[in-house]
Design a protein around this motif. Structure first.
Motif, short mmCIF file in Angstrom:
data_model
loop_
_atom_site.label_atom_id
_atom_site.label_comp_id
_atom_site.label_asym_id
_atom_site.label_seq_id
_atom_site.Cartn_x
_atom_site.Cartn_y
_atom_site.Cartn_z
N MET A 66 0.83 -1.21 0.00
CA MET A 66 0.00 0.00 0.00
C MET A 66 0.86 1.26 0.00
N LEU A 67 1.92 1.29 0.80
CA LEU A 67 2.73 2.49 0.94
C LEU A 67 3.97 2.47 0.08
N GLU A 68 4.24 1.35 -0.59
CA GLU A 68 5.44 1.20 -1.42
C GLU A 68 6.71 1.47 -0.61
N LEU A 69 6.73 0.94 0.62
CA LEU A 69 7.89 1.03 1.50
C LEU A 69 8.32 -0.38 1.89
N TYR A 70 9.51 -0.48 2.50
CA TYR A 70 9.91 -1.75 3.09
C TYR A 70 8.96 -2.09 4.23
N ASN A 71 8.69 -3.39 4.43
CA ASN A 71 8.03 -3.80 5.67
C ASN A 71 9.10 -4.10 6.72
N ARG A 72 8.71 -4.62 7.85
CA ARG A 72 9.67 -4.85 8.94
C ARG A 72 10.80 -5.78 8.50
N LYS A 73 10.45 -6.84 7.78
CA LYS A 73 11.46 -7.79 7.33
C LYS A 73 12.41 -7.13 6.32
N GLY A 74 11.85 -6.33 5.42
CA GLY A 74 12.66 -5.69 4.40
C GLY A 74 13.62 -4.67 4.98
N ILE A 75 13.15 -3.84 5.91
CA ILE A 75 14.02 -2.81 6.48
C ILE A 75 15.15 -3.43 7.30
N GLU A 76 14.84 -4.54 7.98
CA GLU A 76 15.89 -5.22 8.75
C GLU A 76 16.94 -5.81 7.82
N GLN A 77 16.51 -6.36 6.68
CA GLN A 77 17.47 -6.91 5.72
C GLN A 77 18.38 -5.83 5.17
N ARG A 78 17.81 -4.66 4.84
CA ARG A 78 18.63 -3.56 4.34
C ARG A 78 19.61 -3.08 5.40
N MET A 79 19.18 -3.05 6.65
CA MET A 79 20.07 -2.64 7.73
C MET A 79 21.25 -3.60 7.84
N ARG A 80 20.98 -4.88 7.75
CA ARG A 80 22.07 -5.86 7.84
C ARG A 80 23.06 -5.67 6.69
N GLU A 81 22.55 -5.42 5.48
CA GLU A 81 23.43 -5.23 4.32
C GLU A 81 24.32 -4.01 4.50
N ILE A 82 23.74 -2.90 4.96
CA ILE A 82 24.52 -1.67 5.13
C ILE A 82 25.53 -1.82 6.26
N PHE A 83 25.13 -2.43 7.38
CA PHE A 83 26.07 -2.62 8.49
C PHE A 83 27.24 -3.49 8.06
#
Length: 490
Positions: free
Chosen positions: A328-345
Motif C-alpha cells: 500500500m505504501l510502497e515502503l519496506y516492511n519490517r522484514k525488508g528494512i531489517e534486511q537492508r540494515m544488515r546489508e549496510i552494516f
C-alpha cells in the motif's frame, strides 16, 4: 535484463571503446600504409627536369605493369620508365618514352625507329638482331590460375594463356611440347581475362606482372605453381649500336653504385606489388592483426561481463521481494528494512555511524474512529511520502506496524546530527497538517538509536529506538516529541 537494455546502459562506454578501436586500428593501418609508401616513394624523380642537347627514344609495352603502363593521368610510368629517365640524366640526354603493344615495340627497334627497347628478357639467342645491356634484375615466370596446379604434368591437359612473343616463356613451353595447349593474346589484360572467364585454365607470365594484373581482373586468380624459369631483364638496342650500348651499361653501373637501381626495384617490383588485395595485408601482417583483434575482443568481453555483473548486483540491491514490501505504501516492511540494515552494516563495517529512527503516529486509533479508515489510510500514505522526502535516497524507510515507521539514516555522523534530524522531522510532521481538517490531530513521537554504540544488529537497534520512543511519549503525551536512546536508565 535484456541484452538491448544492457547495451543501452553501456552505450557511453561502448562508444569510447569503439572510438578507441577505430583510432588504434587506424593507427595500425597507417603503420602498414607508411611501411608501403616509404618504399614506393624512395626513388621519386626530381621535380625539375633538365633539358639537354641530345635526345633518344625509348619504347616499352603499354600493358606491362609494374614495368611500364599508363597511369591515371595518361602518362607513361613504371619501373622501366623511371629507370630510363634516371639513365638519361646520367647520360645528360633527353629521353622520349612511348608505350605501345609489345609486338609493335619489337618491330620499331628492328626497323630502327627507336633507340632502345625497354623490358625484354636478357636473351641474345631469342633476339639475334638486338644487343642487350647488362642484366637489370630477375622476375620469375610463374603459372597463374583460379584452381591449384597439383603438378607440372597437369598443364598437358590444360589450356594455357600466353602473351604473343613471350620470349623465353614461349621457348620453355615449346621445349616441353606444350605449344599445342597455348592460346596467344596481344596483351596481358586479355591473358588474365581469358583465365577469369574460363577460356583458358592457366596463364604464364612474370610474377610481379601477373600478381598486379590478376588483382585488377579477378582476385580469385593466384600463383599456383613454382617458378618455371628465372630469366634476367635487360634493355635492348639494335645490333651494331655498340657506343650507345656502352653508354647505357656505364649509366646502369653508376645507378647501381649510388643505390638508385635498388631503390627502383624496391619501389616497383617489391612494395608496389606487395599489397594488391586484403589477403596480401593479412598474409604479411596476419599475426599483428590477429593479436590486435584478440585483445579487443577480450576487452569487449570483459567490459560487457563487468557491467553485466555490476548491473545484476545493483538490481539485487534495489529489488525488494514481495514479502519484504508494504504494497500500500510502497515502503519496506519490517522484514525488508531489517534486511537492508544488515546489508549496510555489513558493507560499511563498525567504523561507520548510522541511526535508526522509530516514528509512531500518536492517537492513530482515535483518527480512524473519528474520521474513518479511509482518512486514516491517507494519513499513513502522507506519512510515508513525508518520511521519504525528508531523507536521502541512500537512506531506507519502512513501515513496521499499523502506525509505526522505521527509518535507517546511514552516515549519521554524531548524536547532535541525529537529534537535530529528529526534531526537524517532528516539526515537519506537525506542520504538514496545519490548516487542514486534521489540524492538531496528527503528531508523531520519534525515538532514535545509533549504530554501533547502541547496538550492532537490527533487532537490538530497533528495540533500543523503541525505548527512546517511550521516553518521547512520556515527555509530551498525545502531542509528540523526540528522544535519543541513552541506555536503560533515562
Amino acid at each position: 535484463m535484456s541484452l538491448y537494455n544492457l547495451l543501452m546502459r553501456m552505450k557511453k562506454v561502448l562508444f569510447i571503446y569503439l572510438v578507441s578501436f577505430v583510432l588504434l586500428f587506424g593507427g595500425l593501418s597507417l603503420v602498414i600504409y607508411f611501411d608501403w609508401i616509404s618504399h614506393t616513394t624512395e626513388a621519386e624523380e626530381d621535380v625539375v627536369t633538365e633539358v639537354y642537347d641530345e635526345t633518344f627514344v625509348a619504347v616499352a609495352d603499354f600493358d606491362y605493369r609494374p614495368y611500364s603502363f599508363i597511369d591515371s593521368n595518361g602518362n607513361p610510368t613504371g619501373y622501366d620508365v623511371d629507370l630510363i629517365k634516371a639513365i638519361s640524366k646520367k647520360l645528360k640526354k633527353n629521353v622520349e618514352v612511348h608505350l605501345v603493344p609489345w609486338n609493335k615495340a619489337e618491330d620499331m627497334l628492328a626497323d630502327g625507329e627507336i633507340d632502345v627497347l625497354l623490358g625484354p628478357e636478357y636473351s641474345p639467342e631469342e633476339y639475334p638482331d638486338f644487343s642487350f645491356t647488362i642484366p637489370l634484375g630477375n622476375d620469375t615466370f610463374m603459372v597463374f590460375g583460379k584452381e591449384p596446379l597439383k603438378n607440372f604434368g597437369q598443364l598437358y591437359s590444360s589450356s594455357i594463356a600466353l602473351i604473343r612473343n613471350a620470349g623465353q616463356a614461349e621457348s620453355y613451353l615449346e621445349a616441353y611440347h606444350l605449344l599445342d595447349n597455348v592460346v596467344f593474346f596481344p596483351t596481358y589484360t586479355e591473358v588474365f581475362e581469358a583465365v577469369a572467364d574460363g577460356t583458358c585454365d592457366y596463364a604464364v607470365c612474370r610474377y610481379s606482372v601477373g600478381k598486379l594484373r590478376a588483382a585488377t581482373v579477378d582476385l580469385r586468380i593466384k600463383p599456383v605453381y613454382t617458378s618455371l624459369r628465372n630469366v634476367s631483364l635487360a634493355y635492348a638496342v639494335r645490333k651494331g649500336n655498340d657506343r650507345f650500348l656502352r653508354e647505357l651499361d656505364d649509366a646502369i653501373i653508376e645507378l647501381a653504385k649510388d643505390g638508385t637501381l635498388n631503390a627502383l626495384e624496391n619501389k616497383w617490383t617489391d612494395s608496389y606489388v606487395k599489397y594488391t588485395s586484403p589477403a596480401d595485408i593479412i598474409e604479411d601482417y596476419g599475426l599483428v592483426i590477429i593479436c590486435f583483434s584478440i585483445v579487443f575482443v577480450v576487452l569487449l568481453f570483459i567490459i560487457i561481463l563487468y557491467y553485466g555483473l555490476r548491473r545484476l548486483r545493483e538490481q539485487e540491491k534495489q529489488t525488494v521481494r514481495v514479502d519484504e514490501k508494504d504494497v500500500m505504501l510502497e515502503l519496506y516492511n519490517r522484514k525488508g528494512i531489517e534486511q537492508r540494515m544488515r546489508e549496510i552494516f555489513h558493507s560499511n563495517g563498525e567504523n561507520s555511524v548510522h541511526a535508526v529512527f522509530v516514528v509512531n503516529i500518536d492517537n492513530f486509533k482515535k483518527i480512524n474512529d473519528k474520521y474513518g479508515y479511509e482518512k486514516g489510510n491517507d494519513v499513513l500514505k502522507n506519512m510515508g511520502q513525508l518520511l521519504k522526502a525528508s531523507f536521502r535516497d541512500k537512506d531506507c524507510v519502512g513501515r513496521a506496524s499499523a502506525d509505526e515507521f522505521i527509518v535507517l539514516m546511514s552516515d549519521a555522523r554524531d548524536e547532535n546530527t541525529v537529534m537535530s534530524k529528529a526534531e526537524r522531522l517532528y516539526k515537519a510532521i506537525a506542520d504538514f497538517y496545519n490548516y487542514t481538517e486534521l489540524e492538531g490531530a496528527v503528531y508523531a513521537s520519534i525515538g532514535a538509536a545509533m549504530f554501533p554504540k547502541d547496538g550492532k544488529t537490527p533487532d537490538v537497534l530497533i528495540k533500543n529506538a523503541n525505548k527512546a520512543l517511550d521516553t518521547a511519549k512520556r515527555k509530551n503525551k498525545d502531542r509528540g516529541s523526540c528522544a535519543l536512546y541513552k541506555g536503560d536508565v533515562f
